[in-house]
Design an enzyme around this catalytic site. Sequence first.
Site, PDB file in Angstrom:
ATOM      1  CE  LYS A  27      18.882  19.491   3.531  1.00 15.25           C
ATOM      2  NZ  LYS A  27      18.455  18.158   4.028  1.00 15.25           N
TER       3      LYS A  27
ATOM      4  CE1 TYR B 117      17.708  20.485  -0.047  1.00 16.58           C
ATOM      5  CE2 TYR B 117      19.920  21.431  -0.074  1.00 16.58           C
ATOM      6  CZ  TYR B 117      19.084  20.327  -0.020  1.00 16.58           C
ATOM      7  OH  TYR B 117      19.628  19.069   0.083  1.00 16.58           O
TER       8      TYR B 117
END
Length: 237
Positions: free
Chosen positions: A144, A140
């Site tokens: 990002k 994650y």
Amino acid sequence: MTKRKANMIKVNNMSSEGITALVLGATGEVGKSLVQELLKNAAFSRIIVVGRRKLDLEDEKVENRIVDFEKLDEHKEAFQDAQVGFCCLGTTRGKAGAKGFVRVDRDYVSQSAKFLKEGGCSHFHLISSQGANKNSTFLYTKTKGETEDLVKEVGFPRLSIYRPALLLCDREESRPLEKIAQIVVRGFDWRNKISIPTYTVANAMVANTLDSQATVKSEETKVEIFENNDILRLGID
């Protein structure tokens, strides 16, 4: 008169036609809050919503543009005419799988940013995440971080990146683990050190757009990064 209201007046005086904004991810929790903020703000005269389906909202200020994100090259015209772009696009690994998550949160976002820049957008707002880091071992935060770098490379005159902590909201879709986390966090994080309401993030993006005194932290790259505390300061009157 508050600083924010004063800045709204300044922006309105700059253009009798108002600001044209384009929103990606308008059906998500932050996106929905953002659209509502844009609708009730007189500084914005036109809101272009780009997505896979029509937004369930009838308003003369809203223009829906339907695209197939798997064939974005065929939809470049959908990203034309916006002065300001807001990207709230995203999914989860649980919903889309690891590859699907990367495809949406990194590839769709960076490609859309490129087309927005080509279409004349001068200020791009990107919702990222607390801890975003392209070198992270976690999918994650790694994704990002990669997305942030790709969008920086696009070269917007002004790029605002927001790194919120756990988003507090009442989602329509079921995310059991997130719901449990929100319940726990709401009980003790009353100062929003590790969480933040979605509407506060939306407010911050609008306030930052209208703040005529806002300056980027790096004149060379024209990028400003807002961590959770920064978003709170911007998003709360």
